[in-house]
Design a protein around this motif. Sequence first.
Motif, PDB file in Angstrom:
ATOM      1  N   VAL A   9       0.841  -1.201   0.000  1.00 52.37           N
ATOM      2  CA  VAL A   9       0.000   0.000   0.000  1.00 52.37           C
ATOM      3  C   VAL A   9       0.877   1.253   0.000  1.00 52.37           C
ATOM      4  CG1 VAL A   9      -1.572   1.342   1.453  1.00 52.37           C
ATOM      5  CG2 VAL A   9      -2.036  -1.085   1.000  1.00 52.37           C
ATOM      6  N   ALA A  10       1.990   1.185   0.736  1.00 52.37           N
ATOM      7  CA  ALA A  10       2.842   2.369   0.873  1.00 52.37           C
ATOM      8  C   ALA A  10       3.449   2.801  -0.463  1.00 52.37           C
ATOM      9  CB  ALA A  10       3.953   2.095   1.878  1.00 52.37           C
ATOM     10  N   GLU A  11       3.590   1.849  -1.379  1.00 56.06           N
ATOM     11  CA  GLU A  11       4.184   2.194  -2.680  1.00 56.06           C
ATOM     12  C   GLU A  11       3.259   3.032  -3.543  1.00 56.06           C
ATOM     13  OE1 GLU A  11       6.433  -0.831  -5.175  1.00 56.06           O
ATOM     14  OE2 GLU A  11       5.490  -2.093  -3.632  1.00 56.06           O
ATOM     15  N   ILE A  12       1.971   2.970  -3.257  1.00 57.50           N
ATOM     16  CA  ILE A  12       1.007   3.712  -4.086  1.00 57.50           C
ATOM     17  C   ILE A  12       0.212   4.657  -3.202  1.00 57.50           C
ATOM     18  CG2 ILE A  12      -0.703   3.491  -5.928  1.00 57.50           C
ATOM     19  CD1 ILE A  12      -0.090   0.529  -6.120  1.00 57.50           C
ATOM     20  N   PRO A  13       0.813   5.768  -2.813  1.00 52.54           N
ATOM     21  CA  PRO A  13       0.052   6.698  -1.967  1.00 52.54           C
ATOM     22  C   PRO A  13      -1.111   7.315  -2.730  1.00 52.54           C
ATOM     23  CG  PRO A  13       2.182   7.631  -2.566  1.00 52.54           C
ATOM     24  CD  PRO A  13       2.171   6.225  -3.076  1.00 52.54           C
ATOM     25  N   PRO A  14      -2.071   7.902  -2.018  1.00 53.03           N
ATOM     26  CA  PRO A  14      -3.235   8.483  -2.693  1.00 53.03           C
ATOM     27  C   PRO A  14      -2.817   9.443  -3.804  1.00 53.03           C
ATOM     28  CG  PRO A  14      -3.596   8.454  -0.332  1.00 53.03           C
ATOM     29  CD  PRO A  14      -2.177   8.000  -0.544  1.00 53.03           C
ATOM     30  N   GLY A  28      -2.560  -1.149 -14.706  1.00 54.54           N
ATOM     31  CA  GLY A  28      -2.317   0.041 -13.903  1.00 54.54           C
ATOM     32  C   GLY A  28      -3.131  -0.023 -12.623  1.00 54.54           C
ATOM     33  N   VAL A  29      -2.470   0.171 -11.480  1.00 58.31           N
ATOM     34  CA  VAL A  29      -3.160   0.154 -10.188  1.00 58.31           C
ATOM     35  C   VAL A  29      -3.126   1.575  -9.628  1.00 58.31           C
ATOM     36  CG1 VAL A  29      -3.252  -0.876  -7.893  1.00 58.31           C
ATOM     37  CG2 VAL A  29      -2.374  -2.209  -9.836  1.00 58.31           C
ATOM     38  N   PHE A  30      -4.289   2.122  -9.325  1.00 57.42           N
ATOM     39  CA  PHE A  30      -4.413   3.526  -8.928  1.00 57.42           C
ATOM     40  C   PHE A  30      -4.962   3.620  -7.512  1.00 57.42           C
ATOM     41  CE2 PHE A  30      -3.887   5.461 -13.125  1.00 57.42           C
ATOM     42  CZ  PHE A  30      -4.088   4.372 -13.954  1.00 57.42           C
ATOM     43  N   ASN A  31      -4.431   4.576  -6.750  1.00 54.51           N
ATOM     44  CA  ASN A  31      -4.968   4.888  -5.430  1.00 54.51           C
ATOM     45  C   ASN A  31      -5.684   6.230  -5.512  1.00 54.51           C
ATOM     46  OD1 ASN A  31      -5.431   5.748  -2.799  1.00 54.51           O
ATOM     47  ND2 ASN A  31      -3.473   4.963  -2.017  1.00 54.51           N
ATOM     48  N   VAL A  32      -6.997   6.201  -5.374  1.00 54.85           N
ATOM     49  CA  VAL A  32      -7.777   7.441  -5.365  1.00 54.85           C
ATOM     50  C   VAL A  32      -8.317   7.624  -3.952  1.00 54.85           C
ATOM     51  CG1 VAL A  32      -9.740   8.686  -6.336  1.00 54.85           C
ATOM     52  CG2 VAL A  32      -8.423   7.129  -7.785  1.00 54.85           C
ATOM     53  N   GLY A  33      -7.677   8.487  -3.189  1.00 56.10           N
ATOM     54  CA  GLY A  33      -8.132   8.759  -1.823  1.00 56.10           C
ATOM     55  C   GLY A  33      -8.253   7.520  -0.963  1.00 56.10           C
ATOM     56  N   GLY A  34      -7.344   6.578  -1.144  1.00 51.51           N
ATOM     57  CA  GLY A  34      -7.371   5.374  -0.325  1.00 51.51           C
ATOM     58  C   GLY A  34      -8.107   4.211  -0.956  1.00 51.51           C
ATOM     59  N   GLU A  35      -8.841   4.466  -2.037  1.00 53.19           N
ATOM     60  CA  GLU A  35      -9.491   3.371  -2.762  1.00 53.19           C
ATOM     61  C   GLU A  35      -8.579   2.945  -3.911  1.00 53.19           C
ATOM     62  OE1 GLU A  35     -14.007   3.423  -3.447  1.00 53.19           O
ATOM     63  OE2 GLU A  35     -13.427   5.545  -3.393  1.00 53.19           O
ATOM     64  N   PHE A  36      -8.507   1.650  -4.154  1.00 55.18           N
ATOM     65  CA  PHE A  36      -7.648   1.155  -5.218  1.00 55.18           C
ATOM     66  C   PHE A  36      -8.469   0.674  -6.407  1.00 55.18           C
ATOM     67  CE2 PHE A  36      -4.865   1.153  -1.626  1.00 55.18           C
ATOM     68  CZ  PHE A  36      -3.643   1.505  -2.173  1.00 55.18           C
ATOM     69  N   PHE A  37      -7.978   1.010  -7.582  1.00 54.60           N
ATOM     70  CA  PHE A  37      -8.622   0.577  -8.830  1.00 54.60           C
ATOM     71  C   PHE A  37      -7.558   0.036  -9.769  1.00 54.60           C
ATOM     72  CE2 PHE A  37     -10.980   4.193  -7.117  1.00 54.60           C
ATOM     73  CZ  PHE A  37     -12.213   3.587  -6.901  1.00 54.60           C
ATOM     74  N   ALA A  38      -7.948  -0.939 -10.566  1.00 50.96           N
ATOM     75  CA  ALA A  38      -6.983  -1.528 -11.507  1.00 50.96           C
ATOM     76  C   ALA A  38      -7.606  -1.602 -12.894  1.00 50.96           C
ATOM     77  CB  ALA A  38      -6.585  -2.926 -11.033  1.00 50.96           C
ATOM     78  N   LEU A  39      -6.850  -1.131 -13.891  1.00 59.48           N
ATOM     79  CA  LEU A  39      -7.323  -1.133 -15.281  1.00 59.48           C
ATOM     80  C   LEU A  39      -6.249  -1.736 -16.166  1.00 59.48           C
ATOM     81  CD1 LEU A  39      -9.624   0.780 -14.473  1.00 59.48           C
ATOM     82  CD2 LEU A  39      -9.022   2.235 -16.397  1.00 59.48           C
ATOM     83  N   VAL A 108      -7.387  -4.777  -0.444  1.00 62.03           N
ATOM     84  CA  VAL A 108      -6.221  -4.523   0.397  1.00 62.03           C
ATOM     85  C   VAL A 108      -6.274  -5.530   1.531  1.00 62.03           C
ATOM     86  CG1 VAL A 108      -5.109  -2.902   1.968  1.00 62.03           C
ATOM     87  CG2 VAL A 108      -6.134  -2.092  -0.174  1.00 62.03           C
ATOM     88  N   ALA A 109      -5.148  -6.202   1.795  1.00 62.71           N
ATOM     89  CA  ALA A 109      -5.127  -7.199   2.858  1.00 62.71           C
ATOM     90  C   ALA A 109      -3.838  -7.042   3.647  1.00 62.71           C
ATOM     91  CB  ALA A 109      -5.221  -8.604   2.263  1.00 62.71           C
TER      92      ALA A 109
END
Lengths: 148, 354
Positions: A9-14, A28-39, A108-109
């Motif tokens: 998680v630390a590698e992908i800050p918001p 691509g894995v994105f952190n939007v305000g703590g939520e993660f999305f992958a495209l 996230v686990a």
Amino acid sequence: MPKHIVSTVAEIPPGSRKIVEVSGRSIGVFNVGGEFFALRNRCPHQGAALCTGHLGSAVTSTGPGHYEVDRSGEILRCPWHGWEFDLRCGQSWFDPEKVRVKSYETAVAPGSSLAPPSPGLVPGPYVAETFPVSIEESYVLVEFGPVA
Amino acid sequence: MSKATPATSLVDCDIHNAITPAAVARHLPERWRQYHAQFGRRMTPGDYYPKATPMASRTDSWPPGGGPPGSDLAFMRRQLLDAWPIEIGILNTLITIRNQYRDYDAAMATAANACQVAEWLEPEPRLRASLLVPFEDPQLAVTEIRRHAGDKRFVQVLIPSRTTEPLGRRKYWPIYAAASESGLPIGIHFGGWSGGHPISGAGWPTYYIEYHTGMNQTFQAHLISLICEGVFEEFPKLKVVFIEGGIAWIPPVLWRLDRSWRQLKAEAPTLRQLPSEYFRKHFWLTTQPIEEPPEPGQFLEMIAHLDMDDRLLFSTDYPHWDFDSPDTALPSVLPPGLREKVRRDNARALYGFA
């Protein structure tokens, strides 16, 4: 569906992203305000590396002279032709019936829950010197591959 | 519109290398280097509109070592020439000639062409270039064409589509005479500075999307003018390449022009053939930005109406934002034989590439 550990998680800050490879697919894995999305990192139009594009907002209008800006940081724009996709679902907001990019479930686990189990092993007679290790980091998981 | 690429080589007929002010200054004579440093260049005429993205470029095309998109040959190799099996790429450098004043334009063209030779064509044998000329002063343009006559690395004379007059006008004929004499096609490329004319025939539109979509009006004006003024009667060997002008609009314009000619040919008695016959004999067309009709069958209809299978030339427009990928731009419905013509063989035939 198999879950793949792709990052801490630390590698992908918001507000940031990480491009990862899962089973040969660039994602691509994105952190939007703590939520993660992958495209999927490939634009359905002409194949550009979509997930390297600019992240912006959705601009909508109710009529000439009016506009609204919404969904800041959730709209991904392709680096080539500027086609825009919704990070949450891979949906394009033009021609939405036809155009979308593959999106993946994320989770996230905590690392402790991901430590490999050791079923059926019997303790032997020797004990090596050990040092305390604690797993404090959490990991980002992407679901990809055949359903089990 | 996506389709796996065939692995055959291709010719890219529209690549934009950026010749920066610093690069061109390396090749200017002292008088113009001083002028260049003291007065500088006109503020980007033609950039009346924003360009979709900074420098109208793919956002991934800025060289990591600095400089604008297209200014770094090593990065261009990595992102374009080596990324696809490109056997030849034609450079069309765009913003060097700004119609500032004639002697300066001429000096800039000469310096930019020298820069292209020294910094692009010498180090990269896959590249060819369009010759820059001060096209609004055809006598000076002719001097530049003759300076490079016989240098096979310059493959055509470049004129932007937004000129001060329609290109059939006799003012421009010395350029056509020199080009014909040297066996060079005239490449007419999207954009430029018009000397004050709007992009449309009805004033200045508001948005870049109007400018970008409407640019084919400039090509339409040149198509009609070049044919109706009798340019191809005067210069029967002249070849014209429309670069980045689109394709789909052409058949209906030819239908319309042929019909008008049947009714009005007494007004332009120089013409001995149908306008569409001149067009199909003297013109070539690059593909990017290829039209993307909603149904694949409509793409084939467009190609059939055009009836110029030997005249379509593949182009990427690298590094610009409306880049067409060699892998995916040509739809999968295009028959393989025609695909090979468009990707490579037609360009080889036009430019005499081996």
